[in-house]
Design a protein around this motif. Sequence first.
Motif, mmCIF file in Angstrom:
data_model
loop_
_atom_site.group_PDB
_atom_site.id
_atom_site.type_symbol
_atom_site.label_atom_id
_atom_site.label_comp_id
_atom_site.label_asym_id
_atom_site.label_seq_id
_atom_site.Cartn_x
_atom_site.Cartn_y
_atom_site.Cartn_z
ATOM 1 N N GLU A 350 6.877 7.374 -48.958
ATOM 2 C CA GLU A 350 6.122 6.752 -50.048
ATOM 3 C C GLU A 350 4.842 6.077 -49.580
ATOM 4 O OE1 GLU A 350 8.546 4.143 -52.333
ATOM 5 O OE2 GLU A 350 9.922 5.729 -52.996
ATOM 6 N N LYS A 351 4.809 5.633 -48.323
ATOM 7 C CA LYS A 351 3.640 4.890 -47.840
ATOM 8 C C LYS A 351 2.359 5.708 -47.871
ATOM 9 C CE LYS A 351 4.137 5.876 -42.877
ATOM 10 N NZ LYS A 351 4.242 5.280 -41.525
ATOM 11 N N PHE A 352 2.474 7.031 -47.981
ATOM 12 C CA PHE A 352 1.297 7.881 -48.023
ATOM 13 C C PHE A 352 0.792 8.112 -49.447
ATOM 14 C CE2 PHE A 352 3.272 9.375 -43.930
ATOM 15 C CZ PHE A 352 2.330 8.778 -43.108
ATOM 16 N N GLY A 353 1.300 7.341 -50.403
ATOM 17 C CA GLY A 353 0.807 7.422 -51.774
ATOM 18 C C GLY A 353 1.006 8.792 -52.382
ATOM 19 N N SER A 354 -0.067 9.327 -52.944
ATOM 20 C CA SER A 354 0.009 10.649 -53.583
ATOM 21 C C SER A 354 0.014 11.789 -52.577
ATOM 22 C CB SER A 354 -1.161 10.830 -54.560
ATOM 23 O OG SER A 354 -1.104 9.855 -55.585
ATOM 24 N N GLY A 355 -0.236 11.466 -51.291
ATOM 25 C CA GLY A 355 -0.140 12.498 -50.266
ATOM 26 C C GLY A 355 -1.427 12.735 -49.519
ATOM 27 N N PHE A 356 -1.504 13.907 -48.899
ATOM 28 C CA PHE A 356 -2.629 14.302 -48.044
ATOM 29 C C PHE A 356 -3.429 15.430 -48.692
ATOM 30 C CE2 PHE A 356 0.478 13.445 -44.299
ATOM 31 C CZ PHE A 356 0.237 12.084 -44.370
ATOM 32 N N GLY A 357 -4.653 15.621 -48.210
ATOM 33 C CA GLY A 357 -5.408 16.832 -48.523
ATOM 34 C C GLY A 357 -6.381 16.748 -49.673
ATOM 35 N N GLU A 358 -6.484 15.577 -50.329
ATOM 36 C CA GLU A 358 -7.440 15.422 -51.416
ATOM 37 C C GLU A 358 -8.147 14.082 -51.293
ATOM 38 O OE1 GLU A 358 -6.748 16.966 -55.313
ATOM 39 O OE2 GLU A 358 -4.670 17.459 -54.824
#
Length: 414
Positions: A350-358
Amino acid sequence: MGKIAGRIVTHTEEFKGTVVFDETAGLIKEVKKSVDPDARLFGDECVIFPGFGDIHIHAREDVSGKHCYKEDFVSAGNAGINGAVLHVADMPNNPVPPIDDKSYEEKLALTKKSPIHITLYAGIGPTTKPLLKKVPYKVFMGPSIGELFFEDNISLENTIRHYQGQDVSFHCEDPEILTENKNKPTHEERRPKEAETLATDFALSLIEKYDLKGKLCHYSTKDGLNKIIDAKKRGVNVTCEVTPTHLMFDTSMLTDDNRSWFQMNPPLRGKEDREAMVKGILDGHIDFLATDHAPHSIEEKKKGTSGISQLDTYGLFVTYMINVLNIPLQTIARICAKNPGDFVKQYLPEKFGSGFGEIKEGYAANFSVLNLKKPFVFEKSMIKSKSGWSPFEGFEFPGSIEAVYFLGKDLHAK
């Protein structure tokens, strides 16, 4: 709050703007299509991409520690940062492979010391079953480095039938073709193109039959890529990778002196196949730039071990793709950032929020900033991988790495 500004490129657009991020939480707070005067400004020669991800590496570390002399999760992370890569996905062909819940969690605990995020594949081998938790899987269809592979297609299907609906990546080399050619004089002849194309047919049939979310790794042949394109057109849920080496090199450059250094599985192909991989990216058929980073020692490479160390040069190679191969910037953002981010998204903490790559509000403040006008000579002394070697030693890339932000912190700062 941290701020960076300049030429921003995502998989959908390019604009001059500012990204505002929380340096404590490491998440993007706001994206503006204007330049804030108090932001760290990157010039027009630079491009701010979403953080790159390499979803196919071999970091070598497991609970046995037997292969940590080749690489470990710390050195792999440092090599990633060196190459402007902010997250990686590690393959399971270890001495103690992660093939069940216990072995997977034990290996996962070891990744926490890495300076970047590491996603783990679980291995599929004879008699394995899916884990209780949702994870990506890797299957080696024929003999490779390690013991996690199948001798024939019947035993492979008998195992794959248990993985219906799962996320499965395939190393496509037909085991029977490899056996038939094992005594041929060169590595390329021992692992011919037919091994990949036949295995592709079978992998695609398994993906379709068992409703898998399929990915075909390190693709190298024109004929096989055409099979993937046809499968996509008929609705098969499949993606594919290509490595930097299969985009830059082919069998025409092999000599007795360099052959062992360029030995990998699958091997280098001819010029026509290499050019087909480039066209596959341009036409939107190849989904990931993935290194298959395989760090073996210099002594092992001299003896003919397969695998190439290239995580350190990922971002530099991207400047070659842009300036020499004429790959559009938005395509780079798609295959180096957006698609790798989507691949790991469901497995992220969860610590990465909505995720990677955008580059969007709520996403991790991960950025790979490249300077496309500043050539850079990569020297052996710059290697962070424990392997200690690179196929690009002494090579002048047409661009360089300007900054590498992970969760809002520039890890590339001098």
